[in-house]
Design a protein around this motif. Structure first.
Motif, short mmCIF file in Angstrom:
data_model
loop_
_atom_site.label_atom_id
_atom_site.label_comp_id
_atom_site.label_asym_id
_atom_site.label_seq_id
_atom_site.Cartn_x
_atom_site.Cartn_y
_atom_site.Cartn_z
N ILE A 192 32.81 38.63 23.16
CA ILE A 192 34.29 38.60 23.81
C ILE A 192 34.73 36.99 23.27
N GLY A 193 35.84 37.03 22.37
CA GLY A 193 36.26 35.96 21.71
C GLY A 193 36.99 34.92 22.45
N ASP A 194 37.06 34.99 23.65
CA ASP A 194 37.98 34.02 24.42
C ASP A 194 37.33 33.02 24.75
N GLY A 195 36.12 32.83 24.72
CA GLY A 195 35.30 31.47 25.04
C GLY A 195 34.86 31.36 26.39
N LYS A 196 35.19 32.28 27.12
CA LYS A 196 34.92 32.13 28.71
C LYS A 196 33.43 32.90 28.86
N VAL A 197 32.88 31.85 29.88
CA VAL A 197 31.69 32.45 30.16
C VAL A 197 31.67 33.25 31.30
N ARG A 198 30.74 34.49 31.25
CA ARG A 198 30.97 35.70 32.30
C ARG A 198 29.46 36.05 32.73
N LYS A 199 29.47 36.44 33.70
CA LYS A 199 28.15 37.02 34.29
C LYS A 199 28.08 38.18 33.91
N ARG A 200 26.75 38.86 33.46
CA ARG A 200 26.62 39.89 32.96
C ARG A 200 25.88 40.85 34.02
N ILE A 201 26.58 41.92 34.46
CA ILE A 201 26.00 42.69 35.21
C ILE A 201 25.84 44.24 34.65
N ILE A 202 24.77 45.13 35.16
CA ILE A 202 24.31 46.13 34.66
C ILE A 202 24.71 47.34 35.99
N TRP A 203 25.25 48.16 35.68
CA TRP A 203 25.40 49.03 36.43
C TRP A 203 24.81 50.32 36.06
N ALA A 204 23.75 50.77 36.75
CA ALA A 204 22.59 51.85 36.31
C ALA A 204 22.62 53.09 37.39
N PRO A 205 23.42 54.09 37.32
CA PRO A 205 23.56 55.10 38.17
C PRO A 205 22.51 55.97 38.04
N HIS A 206 21.86 56.70 38.85
CA HIS A 206 20.87 57.88 38.56
C HIS A 206 21.78 59.22 38.19
N GLU A 254 34.98 55.42 39.90
CA GLU A 254 36.23 54.60 39.69
C GLU A 254 36.27 53.35 39.79
N LEU A 255 35.37 53.17 41.19
CA LEU A 255 35.32 51.81 41.56
C LEU A 255 34.96 50.76 40.73
N MET A 256 33.73 51.17 40.03
CA MET A 256 33.28 50.19 39.10
C MET A 256 34.03 49.67 37.89
N LEU A 257 34.77 50.79 37.47
CA LEU A 257 35.83 50.54 36.40
C LEU A 257 36.87 49.53 36.97
N SER A 258 37.37 49.76 38.26
CA SER A 258 38.39 48.78 38.63
C SER A 258 37.85 47.46 38.81
N ILE A 259 36.46 47.42 39.38
CA ILE A 259 35.89 46.00 39.46
C ILE A 259 35.81 45.33 38.04
N ALA A 260 35.39 45.99 36.97
CA ALA A 260 35.26 45.60 35.77
C ALA A 260 36.72 44.98 35.16
N ARG A 261 37.86 45.64 35.66
CA ARG A 261 39.10 45.26 35.27
C ARG A 261 39.52 44.05 36.04
N GLU A 262 39.22 43.89 37.31
CA GLU A 262 39.61 43.04 38.33
C GLU A 262 38.81 41.90 38.12
N TYR A 263 37.58 41.83 37.54
CA TYR A 263 37.00 40.48 37.56
C TYR A 263 36.71 40.24 35.86
N LYS A 264 37.83 40.75 35.13
CA LYS A 264 37.52 40.83 33.50
C LYS A 264 37.28 39.41 33.09
N ASP A 265 37.71 38.23 33.86
CA ASP A 265 37.50 36.90 33.19
C ASP A 265 36.24 36.41 33.71
N GLN A 266 35.44 37.12 34.65
CA GLN A 266 34.33 36.45 35.25
C GLN A 266 33.25 37.28 35.13
#
Length: 420
Positions: free
Chosen positions: A216-230, A251-263
Motif C-alpha cells: 500500500i503506497g501511503d507509507g502507513k504501518v499496518r498490522k497484518r491479520i489473516i481471516w481463515a474460515p473453514h 459482511e462483518l469482516m469486510l466492514s472491519i477491513a474498511r473501518e480499520y483501513k488505516d491500521q
C-alpha cells in the motif's frame, strides 16, 4: 445383532484384513531389499494448498537410491479441478520440477503400468477422492505412505482409524502424542506410525520468508491479520463439528477491513472447499460467492489468498479462524490467534490431549464484540498475556525430533526400513 455384526467386523479387520496387508508389505519390502535397485516413488499432488512433500521430493531427487515422480491428480469432488491443476503447474514450473500432467477429459495416466511404483505418497487419507485409476484403493498392494496435511488436533475414527490409516505402510505423524492417539484409536494400534515431525515444519522453520502482503503506497504501518474460515458452513452435512461461522462473519469482516483501513490489512484465506459449499448454498450460489471473493481481491488493504500459506502466516501479526489444522499450525508464528465459535463444546469434545493444549492458547471469539476486542487489544495494543505459553508450546511440540528436518527423518526411516 448389531453388536454381534460389529464384533465380527472388528475381528475380521483386526485379525485378518489388516494383518494380511502387513504381511504383504513385509513381502514387498523383502523383495525390494533383494533387488538392490532404485526405489520408484510416486507423489500424488491434488492441490497446492495440500502439498506437503516438497522437501522430501527434493532430497529424493538428488539421491540415487530413489526414483521420484510427481503426478498431478486433482480431487474429482472439487468444483473446479482444472483450477487446482493450474495452481500445481504454476508451483512446479516455477521451481523447474518435472511432473506428470493432468489432462481433463482424457483417460487417466496409468501409474501402475507406466511408473510401476514401489511407494506411493498420498496427501489425504480419504478414499474415493481421485479418479479411480489414481485412488488409493487401487494401490494398497504397494507401500503407501502418508503425512497428514494438517496438524491433527482432534481424535476419533476420521483422524486415525479409516481404512487408509490401517492399510498404509507408513504414517508419518507429528508428535509422540499423535502416536499415542493412534495406538488408542486405530484398529491396527498404530503399528505403522513413525514420528517424524509435522509436514510443514521444515518450511516454517526456515530463517527467511517471502513477504506476500499487498503493498500500500501511503507509507502507513499496518498490522497484518489473516481471516481463515473453514468450509463446514452447513453443519448438518458435515463430518466435522458444526462451525458455520462464515455465514455471520462474511459482511462483518469486510466492514472491519474498511473501518480499520488505516491500521490493518486483512488476508482472506478461505478453506479450499468453502467456495464449493457457497456455490451449493441456497442463500449464496456462484454469482454471489464469486463477487464476494472478488471484493477481497479489489480492496486496497485486503487480499484473497487461495494457495500456499506458510509465508503468509510467518509474515503476519495475528489470525482469526475456525480451522482445525490451523489451530496448531499458526503457533509456528508465535503470534496471537483467535478461534471463532459460538459454542466451543462441540469443538473441544472431539479434541485429543494435544489438541486441547493447542486450543487453550487461543483467544475465543463468539460474537462481533469479541472479534473487535481481539483486534483492538491483542493486535493493535499488543496486550497478549498468552505469549509465554505459546513459546513453551512451540518448544515442546512444534520442533521436529532427532535434531533433524522432517524430510530427513522420513528419508532416514525409508533407508532403514528398506536397508538402502
Amino acid at each position: 445383532m448389531n453388536i454381534l455384526i460389529k464384533s465380527l467386523n472388528y475381528l475380521w479387520l483386526h485379525g485378518w484384513k489388516y494383518r494380511s496387508i502387513e504381511r504383504q508389505h513385509k513381502q514387498l519390502v523383502n523383495k525390494l531389499i533383494r533387488e538392490h535397485r532404485p526405489i520408484n516413488v510416486v507423489f500424488m499432488a491434488l492441490d497446492i494448498s495440500l502439498w506437503r512433500y516438497q522437501e522430501i521430493y527434493e532430497l529424493m531427487a538428488t539421491d540415487p537410491r530413489f526414483n521420484p515422480t510427481i503426478v498431478l491428480s486433482p480431487c474429482t469432488l472439487r468444483e473446479n479441478p482444472d483450477k487446482d491443476a493450474d495452481g500445481l503447474r504454476l508451483f512446479f514450473n516455477e521451481k523447474g520440477i518435472p511432473y506428470i500432467d493432468y489432462k481433463h477429459g482424457e483417460p487417466a495416466f496409468d501409474i501402475r503400468k507406466e511408473l510401476n511404483p514401489d511407494i506411493m505418497f498420498y496427501t489425504q487419507p480419504y478414499e474415493y477422492l481421485l479418479q479411480y485409476e489414481h485412488d488409493c484403493r487401487r494401490f494398497y498392494d504397494r507401500l503407501i505412505c502418508y503425512m497428514p496435511y494438517g496438524f491433527w488436533s482432534s481424535t476419533g475414527k476420521l483422524s486415525y482409524d479409516l481404512h487408509f490409516h490401517n492399510q498404509a505402510w507408513r504414517l508419518y505423524y507429528s508428535t509422540s502424542l499423535h502416536l499415542a492417539e493412534a495406538r488408542k484409536v486405530a484398529t491396527n494400534k498404530g503399528r505403522n506410525v513413525c514420528v517424524t515431525g509435522y509436514a510443514n515444519a521444515d518450511e516454517y522453520l526456515k530463517p527467511n520468508h517471502q513477504n506476500v502482503w499487498k503493498t500500500i503506497g501511503d507509507g502507513k504501518v499496518r498490522k497484518r491479520i489473516i481471516w481463515a474460515p473453514h468450509f463446514s458452513i452447513i453443519s448438518e452435512n458435515s463430518a466435522f463439528p458444526p462451525r458455520a461461522n462464515f455465514l455471520w462473519m462474511a459482511e462483518l469482516m469486510l466492514s472491519i477491513a474498511r473501518e480499520y483501513k488505516d491500521q490493518i490489512q486483512i488476508a482472506f484465506k478461505p478453506h479450499p472447499a468453502l467456495l464449493t459449499q457457497l456455490y451449493q448454498h441456497k442463500d449464496w450460489g456462484k454469482q454471489r460467492a464469486d463477487a464476494y471473493y472478488q471484493q477481497w481481491k479489489d480492496m486496497e488493504n485486503a487480499q484473497l489468498e487461495e494457495g500456499q500459506f506458510i509465508d503468509l502466516f510467518m509474515t503476519s501479526d495475528a489470525m482469526i479462524h475456525d480451522s482445525g489444522s490451523f489451530a496448531v499450525e499458526y503457533h509456528y508464528s508465535k503470534n496471537p490467534v483467535m478461534f471463532v465459535s459460538k459454542d466451543m463444546h462441540p469443538i473441544t469434545s472431539v479434541l485429543s490431549d494435544f489438541g486441547k493444549q493447542a486450543y487453550s492458547l487461543h483467544y475465543i471469539g463468539s460474537d462481533e464484540a469479541d472479534i473487535r476486542s481481539f483486534i483492538e487489544r491483542q493486535v493493535l495494543a499488543g496486550d497478549d498475556p498468552m505469549k509465554a505459553q505459546r513459546e513453551e508450546f512451540f518448544q515442546n511440540y512444534l520442533l521436529p525430533p532427532n535434531g533433524k528436518s522432517v524430510a530427513q527423518n522420513v528419508i532416514d526411516d525409508l533407508v532403514e526400513s528398506l536397508q538402502l
